[in-house]
Design an enzyme around this catalytic site. Structure first.
Site, PDB file in Angstrom:
ATOM      1  N   ARG A 119      -2.647  23.866 -37.928  1.00 16.33           N
ATOM      2  CA  ARG A 119      -3.965  23.811 -38.592  1.00 16.33           C
ATOM      3  C   ARG A 119      -4.231  22.368 -38.997  1.00 16.33           C
ATOM      4  NH1 ARG A 119      -2.786  25.740 -44.841  1.00 16.33           N
ATOM      5  NH2 ARG A 119      -0.951  24.443 -45.063  1.00 16.33           N
ATOM      6  N   CYS A 123     -10.144  17.135 -34.006  1.00 16.16           N
ATOM      7  CA  CYS A 123     -10.748  15.806 -33.893  1.00 16.16           C
ATOM      8  C   CYS A 123     -11.990  15.788 -34.785  1.00 16.16           C
ATOM      9  CB  CYS A 123     -11.131  15.573 -32.441  1.00 16.16           C
ATOM     10  SG  CYS A 123     -12.205  14.152 -32.249  1.00 16.16           S
ATOM     11  N   ASN A 157     -10.462  22.880 -45.488  1.00 12.34           N
ATOM     12  CA  ASN A 157      -9.290  22.921 -46.365  1.00 12.34           C
ATOM     13  C   ASN A 157      -8.527  21.615 -46.225  1.00 12.34           C
ATOM     14  OD1 ASN A 157      -7.671  24.677 -48.182  1.00 12.34           O
ATOM     15  ND2 ASN A 157      -6.074  24.168 -46.697  1.00 12.34           N
ATOM     16  N   GLU A 158      -8.331  20.939 -47.332  1.00 11.61           N
ATOM     17  CA  GLU A 158      -7.480  19.746 -47.366  1.00 11.61           C
ATOM     18  C   GLU A 158      -7.662  18.852 -46.143  1.00 11.61           C
ATOM     19  OE1 GLU A 158      -3.454  21.071 -48.144  1.00 11.61           O
ATOM     20  OE2 GLU A 158      -3.880  21.174 -50.290  1.00 11.61           O
ATOM     21  N   GLU A 322      -5.740  24.896 -56.176  1.00 15.42           N
ATOM     22  CA  GLU A 322      -4.492  25.540 -55.733  1.00 15.42           C
ATOM     23  C   GLU A 322      -3.356  25.071 -56.616  1.00 15.42           C
ATOM     24  OE1 GLU A 322      -3.216  24.991 -51.699  1.00 15.42           O
ATOM     25  OE2 GLU A 322      -5.229  25.242 -50.904  1.00 15.42           O
ATOM     26  N   TRP A 330       7.770  24.349 -49.422  1.00 14.11           N
ATOM     27  CA  TRP A 330       7.867  23.137 -48.597  1.00 14.11           C
ATOM     28  C   TRP A 330       8.440  21.933 -49.348  1.00 14.11           C
ATOM     29  CZ3 TRP A 330       4.733  19.514 -50.856  1.00 14.11           C
ATOM     30  CH2 TRP A 330       3.671  20.005 -51.634  1.00 14.11           C
ATOM     31  N   HIS A 373       6.285  31.503 -49.783  1.00 12.34           N
ATOM     32  CA  HIS A 373       5.579  30.677 -50.773  1.00 12.34           C
ATOM     33  C   HIS A 373       5.168  31.549 -51.955  1.00 12.34           C
ATOM     34  CE1 HIS A 373       2.608  28.114 -52.659  1.00 12.34           C
ATOM     35  NE2 HIS A 373       2.956  27.125 -51.870  1.00 12.34           N
TER      36      HIS A 373
END
Ligand code: GAL
Length: 690
Positions: A119, A123, A157-158, A322, A330, A373
């Site tokens: 993810r 481009c 997202n991010e 978040e 992670w 997680h």
């Protein structure tokens, strides 16, 4: 002093509590979806980010859409009075899209085209990807734009990373042509290209930096990073165009990040530029609580620094979008938050300006990379476990803090954080290759204020300097003439400015200033830094300051005095007995220069003197020791006081004036013990006019 009106930047007058909800992973389990709705109420949650990775569930094949499941989720959440931050799905695309339109796949710096997978890897220039995201975004806006549960757009997202494909190369060249007015010679001048015969004779010769190609032209590297920020923003602006058109009143955000494990602001994008295009800054915080290399208070200080930076980007409250209720998956070691830490870490966010506590993730996925997680609901599907109960406690607490929503944290002190300076400094081959530590250095300057409970805005050069009494600009390696002029005006008008070693070295093109330090800086500081010595880790030197000796490491700048007063002297080496710390009055203000990287004890002593001189101490009704942080949010009537014990032992705090506990309603008075990781939140009518 700025005065803030209450701003409900999220569109909600309630604290938001909830998080990333991925019901599309459970569409064949109606029992699970039914439990979710029940449990959301038990957890005292009210807001959910939905759809950030749902593209393949929404459009299973090109043009084949499935919105029914999302319709149901909207209804379910609406039924329980919840709100939705609806995500656009560009953060991860379906396989059919990569297969049909391979131009959306990224090419890495080594010029290798990437395969479909993962993810956050499209481009940013691809016309097709821009069109496809606009198409699906428009459909979402048209379908859900008027739904009463829709609170905000959570765009993608991010955002992060970069692409080096042919389309990006050509976009980069166009960006450069615009920047350099179509004049290749001016680019050659700015990038100092005669060095190693790098002069370009045609725009088409310019390629983005790469390990297999050009990586030594610092001007190119810097412009590339700026381009990556601008191109990401340009992609984002395309994403939000249909949202603004169809839902002009719905706020828009995208979640910013920090770099972990050594918690510092995100390095990849210049958020000072990005922040202009979001309605509210939101960020994702994953501090490695209880790690084995720093104290809890040290880490809390770093979290506070990033909060104060992200809040200051728009000078308004932000949202924590978040965080983990327990552990992540992670970090090098994924330690569980100890009992009490979740509430404490959540309240720290609110104390520094967040109007929400949101999680990744609501429910743990059953498979794939994030199955371990932390989540509100674990694989046991239980509401009785420790994590769920601690989340519910945060929810109950937030319900009592709704009057804090929209309030701010006015500050007299600012520290300047600059992405350009950081990038250029990291690129610089010189000084200590591994000891530049720009963000960490700023955090060390922030420490004394955090420990003394003095609010700080961590600003960027986009902010107005004149709002502050004290402005601290450590290691401002890259500084334009324009910023120098603004710093000069700040001091001339009565401000107190602190600058350190390795500041004012290069201009905005990463070209060094010639003929000594910039004349305006010399005039303001009354010095000319002439040589910067770099020390090995075992080298020792000291500086005497106010009759004490302080250890320095890494950097020591030798100064030519041009009217400044010596505040501190080097004690050893060939520059012993020369000035290390100076002060200089300039017009109505004062400018201090700290020539060496000095230790914690020096900062405490140096800044304590200034805090007293400039009367920066807050008149707080509660007194505590260093590791108990007292942070205040404020509106025109009240101070909302957060008292947080970032230690593993009970700590004594003393309420010198009565404060009402916002959670229990009782009056807090006199001395009391705050338990390990304990937190109290009090409300008190405004004490001062600050
Ligand atoms: C964030 C990301 C989430 C999730 C989380 C795990 O960076 O936005 O989708 O992966 O990390 O900590």
């Amino acid at each position: 002093m700025r005065n803030y009106d209450k701003k409900y930047v999220s569109g909600s007058k309630s604290m938001l509590h909830g998080g990333d909800y991925n019901p599309d992973q459970w569409l064949d389990r109606p029992d699970v979806l039914a439990d979710d709705v029940k449990y959301m109420q038990l957890a005292h949650t009210n807001a959910f980010s939905i759809g950030m990775f749902s593209w393949s569930s929404l459009e299973s094949e090109e043009g084949v859409y499935h919105f029914e499941w999302l319709d149901d989720i909207f209804e379910n959440i609406h039924q329980i009075g919840g709100k939705i931050l609806l995500a656009t799905p560009s953060g991860a695309r379906p396989a059919w899209l990569s297969q049909e339109y391979p131009e959306v796949l990224r090419v890495n710096a080594e010029r290798q085209k990437q395969l479909h997978g993962g993810r956050h890897n499209h481009c940013f220039t691809s016309k097709v990807y821009r069109e496809k995201t606009q198409q699906i975004n428009r459909m979402l806006a048209e379908r859900y734009g008027k739904h009463p549960a829709l609170l905000m757009w959570h765009v993608s997202n991010e955002y992060g990373g970069e692409c080096h494909c042919d389309q990006c190369q050509s976009a980069f060249r166009n960006w450069l042509k615009e920047k350099y007015n179509n004049d290749l010679q001016s680019l050659n001048n700015a990038w100092w290209t005669p060095f190693w015969s790098h002069t370009y004779s045609d725009w088409s010769q310019i390629e983005s930096p790469s390990q297999i190609g050009e990586k030594e032209v610092h001007g190119l590297n810097l412009d590339w990073r700026r381009f990556v920020t601008d191109q990401t923003i340009s992609f984002y602006k395309d994403e939000i165009a249909p949202l603004r058109e169809v839902t002009p009143d719905v706020p828009v955000t995208t979640n910013f990040m920090a770099d972990t494990d050594d918690l510092i602001p995100f390095q990849g994008l210049d958020y000072s530029k990005f922040a202009k295009y979001v309605d509210v800054v939101t960020w994702d915080a994953y501090p490695a609580w209880h790690n084995d290399w720093e104290t809890t208070a040290d880490l809390a200080m770093k979290v506070g620094f990033i909060d104060d930076l992200y809040r200051s980007l728009k000078q308004q409250p932000f949202l924590l979008l978040e965080s983990t209720p327990s552990q992540v998956n992670w970090h090098k070691v994924n330690k569980a938050k100890r009992p009490g830490m979740h509430l404490l870490s959540a309240m720290q966010m609110v104390a520094h300006g967040s109007d929400s506590i949101m999680y990744f993730q609501w429910r743990k996925s059953r498979g794939s990379s994030e199955k371990f997680h932390g989540a509100v609901v674990d694989h046991d599907n239980s509401t009785g476990n420790r994590v769920f109960q601690e989340v519910a406690k945060v929810g109950e607490t937030l319900e009592k803090l709704n009057s804090v929503v929209g309030t701010n944290r006015p500050a007299d002190v600012a520290i300047l954080y600059d992405w350009d300076s950081n990038w250029a400094l990291n690129d610089a081959q010189g000084f200590g290759m591994e000891t530049k530590h720009y963000p960490q250095t700023l955090q060390q300057h922030y420490r004394t204020f955090w420990e003394k409970n003095i609010p700080v805005d961590v600003i960027t050069k986009e902010n107005d300097f004149m709002n502050y009494k004290l402005l601290i600009v450590p290691m401002l390696y890259l500084v334009s003439e324009e910023t120098i002029a603004r710093l000069k005006t700040f001091v001339a008008n009565g401000g107190t400015l602190i600058m350190t070693y390795i500041s004012g070295i290069v201009n905005e093109n990463d070209l060094t200033y010639l003929g000594g330090w910039h004349s305006d800086l010399q005039e303001v500081f009354g010095i000319n830094p002439i040589e910067t010595d770099t020390l090995y880790p075992k080298d020792k030197n000291h500086v005497s300051y106010q009759n004490e000796s302080y250890e320095l490491k890494d950097y020591a700048t030798i100064l030519d005095m041009k009217g400044a007063k010596t505040e501190g002297m080097y004690l050893e080496d060939f520059y012993a007995n020369t000035s290390a710390v100076t002060s200089h009055s300039y017009k109505n203000g004062k400018a201090y220069y700290i020539g060496a990287r000095l230790d914690k004890a020096f900062h405490e002593s140096f800044y304590s003197t200034l805090i007293e001189e400039l009367d920066l101490e807050e008149d707080l009704p509660v007194k505590s020791g260093k590791s108990v942080s007292v942070q205040v949010r404020r509106d025109n009537k009240n101070d909302y006081i957060f008292i947080m014990n970032f230690t593993e032992k009970p700590q004594t705090v003393n309420f010198e004036k009565k404060v009402k506990d916002m959670i229990t309603g009782e009056q807090l008075k006199g001395e009391m013990q705050l338990e390990k990781y304990g937190v109290k939140i009090g409300i008190s009518p405004r004490q001062s006019t600050k």
